[in-house]
Design an enzyme around this catalytic site. Sequence first.
Site, PDB file in Angstrom:
ATOM      1  CG  ASP A  75      -4.777  23.078 -18.138  1.00 14.40           C
ATOM      2  OD1 ASP A  75      -3.960  22.700 -18.995  1.00 14.40           O
ATOM      3  OD2 ASP A  75      -4.795  22.638 -16.976  1.00 14.40           O
ATOM      4  CG  ASP A  78      -8.592  24.545 -14.981  1.00 13.91           C
ATOM      5  OD1 ASP A  78      -8.681  24.232 -16.190  1.00 13.91           O
ATOM      6  OD2 ASP A  78      -7.493  24.669 -14.405  1.00 13.91           O
ATOM      7  CE1 TYR A 227      -0.311  21.509 -16.612  1.00 15.15           C
ATOM      8  CE2 TYR A 227      -1.760  23.339 -16.068  1.00 15.15           C
ATOM      9  CZ  TYR A 227      -1.583  22.025 -16.437  1.00 15.15           C
ATOM     10  OH  TYR A 227      -2.677  21.223 -16.634  1.00 15.15           O
ATOM     11  CD  GLU A 448      -8.166  18.521 -13.310  1.00 13.46           C
ATOM     12  OE1 GLU A 448      -8.611  19.638 -13.602  1.00 13.46           O
ATOM     13  OE2 GLU A 448      -7.374  18.329 -12.382  1.00 13.46           O
TER      14      GLU A 448
END
Length: 728
Positions: A75, A78, A227, A448
């Site tokens: 994703d 991670d 999510y 990120e």
Amino acid sequence: MKRNQLNLFLVVLSLYCGQLIAQFNYGEALQKALFFYEVQQSGELPDWNRVSWRGDSALEDGSDVGLDLTGGWYDAGDHVKFNFPMAYSVTTLAWGAIEYEDAYRDSGQLDIIKRNLRFVTDYLLKCHTAPNELYGQVGNGGVDHGWWGSPEVYPRERPSYKIDEANPGSDLAAETAAAMAAVSILLKDDDPTYSATLVTHAKQLYNFADNFRDEYSNSITDAAGFYRSFSSYQDELVWGASWLYRATNEAQYLDKAESEYDNLQREGQSTIAKYKEAFSWDDKAYGAYVLLAELTGKDKYKEDAERNLDYFSFNVNGESVPTTPGGLPHLRQWGTVRYASNVSLLSVIYADKVTTDPVKQARYGDFAKRMVDYALGDNPINRSFMVGFGNNPANDPHHRANSGNWTNSQSGPPEVASHVIFGAVVGGPKSPDNDDFVDDRGEFIANEVACDYNAAITGVLARMYGEFGGDPLSDFPVDEVPSRSEIRSVSKFNSNNPFGSTIRILIQNRTAWPARVTDKLSYRYFFDISEGIAAGKTIDDYDISLNGVGSSAQMEIKSAGGSIYYAEITNLPSIAPIGDPQFRTETQINVRVQNGVPYDTSNDWSAQGINESEDLESENIPVYDDGVLVFGNEPGGLLSVDDINESGLVVYPNPSKRVLNISGDTSVLQNGKIVITGILGNTIYNKSITNNTTGTIAINTIDFASGVYFLNLTTNEGRQLTSKFVKE
């Protein structure tokens, strides 16, 4: 009337001038944005994967439920495969490629995006195990986020989660249907059979979404903390039906999309379609506005689309999106650049494919260009938010594989990221008060990267390439060279005196090119007993033993010729870069002598560079992987002075003379190198040998403070000759 004519003239002029200004190399940025998705690949890597530092990973995905669920994309930073945002990313990438196919083709990126999308739809097909059953996540978010390392050596369980009739998920199923439908359009001419397979699965999934309604995070509860679809599933029902209509041209799907459209959320308590948010993995309503406007040309959808786009690029009733001082829309602190990019893709598609109003075309086109340029470096801090592109880019994002850590520590080591994830777009500024950004991998809100962050901007970059050009790099990517010794020995003397020594030797696995488990490592420790031989002793007079420090390591003493021996240590335990102490294994070599047996480590090859105060990388303790040298230097036979004389090199035994006499076979001595090191391994002389070097070389700059030196000669044939010489 004259004012309107002037406005129209200014719009046309701005469009004309805009065509003359290409602020960035959009071809290069597009090329790199796609490369990022190859970094994210899970499972067995295809032969076309271009990331030299990635390897196969997560090859057991699905085994907990008896299925093959390998493949797809990790994703973000991670190692979880969250299918909901993954499917959104596929749909959005495919949309950009469908609308700007010529730009993708002209830039040489069309085949690249097609194969990347097919890689993921192959995975999504695996996940659709029955008409009303779909696996929607592999890996537990909480468990995964508690470990920091490379995916190739992931050490934790990876459970599989699904939705079905008893535990449905309309948002997940409908978005997956949209992804399959969109890719079926893109691949239809290349592979009609595969395209038809995608359509068949998309239809089944949409029916599943429609007939068994619920939010998927109520069924896959682990996803709720990462999510959850806050907009619920109504937007995906419209979105999925719209894409199925575009893929099949079957009127039932357009009818379905339009009938569900009126059930979309409203803005506040009004009857107006919501417009103060952005297209995203969560909310597809704004994309549905544009897509249905494109498919039908109806004013209803155009008005809703323009209201949303105007909120970001202009104003709606005098109100517009909050922005940073540099003009970046700021909906929330997470992924600010991502949201701007998402709106930008809708803006250019609407401007190019829907509206014919030149004012609106200019407004939306200009907004998209400003946003993509902001991301690429045209911002108050003058830095790029795309890794590996432009000025002072964000090159240390919050990404486990990128950092290449081996101790399960986000902060390092290493302090500097092991890799460069070219093309990944970071979240961007957190605060609406400024455009500041710190390139800190620990700052996961601003720094990120994620598959959905890159999805829309990639299409915008293709659009900008189509208008402004910019050549992709011809030599991209270049294979990475490891920036450290991946396997190494680190050593120190626990004790060292005339009666013996104990050498502590750590073998470490710091692999990241790619990361890997090592279970066939061995090493050699070389020592010289010339002082004992001179006193009439043999190797049998030396008591050499191994302390495996809890392991089953084994040692064998072997002769290297003359007075040189080595201890070969094998059967070391498996080590992997997954934590400390798991990345290393310790052994200790103990040498003991009786009174009267001379013992001096200063002439030992492997003792160079080792001291009693700290662990140091020990290049003269070579390490082997399954018998192949992977770290360090072998002594090359430790030739005696007489041996070197025969090779044409004479070393004066008294180094105070500070000369080397080069003579003999000059063909051997062409294009080589002479290096002199002290007993601690420090280089004190380094000189290349040019063609036909003969005669005397002065080395007056050397300070011969200690009495033992090592001379190393590398010939043009690659031979390495080494001699110890002692000050008289």
